[in-house]
Design an enzyme around this catalytic site. Sequence first.
Site, mmCIF file in Angstrom:
data_model
loop_
_atom_site.group_PDB
_atom_site.id
_atom_site.type_symbol
_atom_site.label_atom_id
_atom_site.label_comp_id
_atom_site.label_asym_id
_atom_site.label_seq_id
_atom_site.Cartn_x
_atom_site.Cartn_y
_atom_site.Cartn_z
ATOM 1 N N SER A 1 0.787 -1.232 0.000
ATOM 2 C CA SER A 1 0.000 0.000 0.000
ATOM 3 C C SER A 1 0.822 1.285 0.000
ATOM 4 O O SER A 1 0.313 2.332 -0.351
ATOM 5 C CB SER A 1 -0.945 -0.012 1.195
ATOM 6 O OG SER A 1 -0.208 -0.134 2.387
ATOM 7 N N HIS B 1 -5.629 -4.076 -1.338
ATOM 8 C CA HIS B 1 -5.472 -3.031 -2.366
ATOM 9 C C HIS B 1 -5.512 -3.582 -3.782
ATOM 10 O O HIS B 1 -5.401 -2.815 -4.739
ATOM 11 C CB HIS B 1 -4.165 -2.259 -2.138
ATOM 12 C CG HIS B 1 -4.241 -1.358 -0.949
ATOM 13 N ND1 HIS B 1 -4.727 -0.074 -1.008
ATOM 14 C CD2 HIS B 1 -3.937 -1.577 0.355
ATOM 15 C CE1 HIS B 1 -4.694 0.474 0.192
ATOM 16 N NE2 HIS B 1 -4.226 -0.424 1.046
ATOM 17 N N LYS C 1 -12.274 -0.694 0.680
ATOM 18 C CA LYS C 1 -11.489 0.133 -0.247
ATOM 19 C C LYS C 1 -12.229 0.200 -1.593
ATOM 20 O O LYS C 1 -13.162 0.980 -1.711
ATOM 21 C CB LYS C 1 -10.061 -0.407 -0.337
ATOM 22 C CG LYS C 1 -9.402 -0.413 1.056
ATOM 23 C CD LYS C 1 -7.951 -0.717 1.021
ATOM 24 C CE LYS C 1 -7.381 -1.040 2.384
ATOM 25 N NZ LYS C 1 -7.469 0.028 3.375
HETATM 26 N N1 PMP Z 1 -4.782 -5.189 4.858
HETATM 27 C C1 PMP Z 1 -4.220 -4.173 4.161
HETATM 28 C C2 PMP Z 1 -3.107 -4.482 3.226
HETATM 29 C C3 PMP Z 1 -4.709 -2.860 4.306
HETATM 30 O O1 PMP Z 1 -4.156 -1.855 3.626
HETATM 31 C C4 PMP Z 1 -5.783 -2.635 5.204
HETATM 32 C C5 PMP Z 1 -6.383 -1.243 5.380
HETATM 33 N N2 PMP Z 1 -5.528 -0.235 5.704
HETATM 34 C C6 PMP Z 1 -6.311 -3.715 5.910
HETATM 35 C C7 PMP Z 1 -5.799 -4.977 5.714
HETATM 36 C C8 PMP Z 1 -7.417 -3.527 6.898
HETATM 37 O O2 PMP Z 1 -8.616 -3.390 6.223
HETATM 38 P P1 PMP Z 1 -9.859 -2.597 6.872
HETATM 39 O O3 PMP Z 1 -9.577 -1.138 6.665
HETATM 40 O O4 PMP Z 1 -11.007 -3.094 6.089
HETATM 41 O O5 PMP Z 1 -9.926 -2.978 8.297
#
Ligand code: PMP
Length: 396
Positions: free
Chosen positions: A185, A213, A243
């Site tokens: 990310s 992502h 997302k």
């Molecule tokens: N895994 C990754 C790679 C993420 O970027 C995120 C969100 N920042 C999450 C898990 C967590 O997802 P959520 O925002 O739905 O809790």
Amino acid sequence: MDSPLTSFLQNEIQAKKDKGLYNEVDILSSENGPIIKINDRELINLASNNYLGLATNPALKEAAIDAINTFGVGAGAVRSINGTMTLHQELETALAEFKGTQAALAFQSGFNCNMGAISAIIDKNDAVLSDALNHASIIDGCRLSGAKIIRYNHSDMEDLRQKAKEAKESQKYNKMMVITDGVFSMDGDVALLPEIVEIAEEFGLMTYVDDAHGSGVMGKGAGTVKHFGLQDKVDIQMGTLSKAVGVIGGYVAGKQLLIDWLKVSARPFLFSTASTPADTAAALTAIKQLKASDQLQTQLWENARYLQKGLKDLGFTLSPTETPITPVIIGDENIAQTFSKRLMEEGVYAKAIVFPTVPLGTGRIRNMPTAAHNKAMLDRAIEVYEKVGKELAIIE
Ligand code: PMP
């Protein structure tokens, strides 16, 4: 005298402030769409994960309202008692079809999905090989499991192979798993899944891909695993509904046996109330839309390429991104913070990402173009970048 809690908190907060890590939160008085309102100012928004613009989509809003009218505002119980509604079941069927797996299981968030699923599969007798840049929820899930965590250098397949070999030869572990983000990310690069799967086969590792992502973005929407045609080789595909899907929630997709096991062992499924009818219905509508058409993905990629080209042509350095995630590398942390502040003053909202989220000296502005931006917004953002970039001597 201050209470122990007060002294602890004061010290910790001051320590964060001293290191420049105590971020104030910006407050939106609008939807999180391509234009947002903060302190009564409209800003071009380049900071959300709302890749496809679905967070503000009228069909999703309508589905949420209908679900509230039919099912109420709360699920009323955890999934394993009587919080599972037909909506949850329909969402899980749609997710499995979308991902090309036998079954899927939805959770209340991506974060608790990783915490729950990882710790349901590995334990203290096992080892997990984890990419050094994996998301915090993966790291916490691995810690919670009690398994031996073996970090390999980011996307370094030689390091992964060597560490997998050593772990296997040590004969210390019952099971071993390799776990990686599908799309990273902070840089926008894609995991080397074909190589990871090959190493996993060679050393008998289970495979877990967090595609938060990549889902809705890669592989015509179905994600990074589909992008590489590895649906039969990756054991556990995790994703988020927060997302590209635009709502909230997480899920695991895989074999029926995996889902059967998670239903009786993943603790957020057993001990935390089910996601709301509104969220579940909105996410279901999004998945149906993604299955029916890839028009939003096409628009997303077109916008991303347009913004990336515009910034590169101005002389900015981008991270080696392979996805719409568009980090402009600034370097110095303070300059990155000033850059972000100046962008905001000029009407563009994009966040500075600095150490410790990224290595020291690689401070950056992370831009997130979406399908909902139009050319005029992107042109204006590029113009503002030119102005601020020259002002701060990042470009000539
Ligand atoms: N895994 C990754 C790679 C993420 O970027 C995120 C969100 N920042 C999450 C898990 C967590 O997802 P959520 O925002 O739905 O809790």
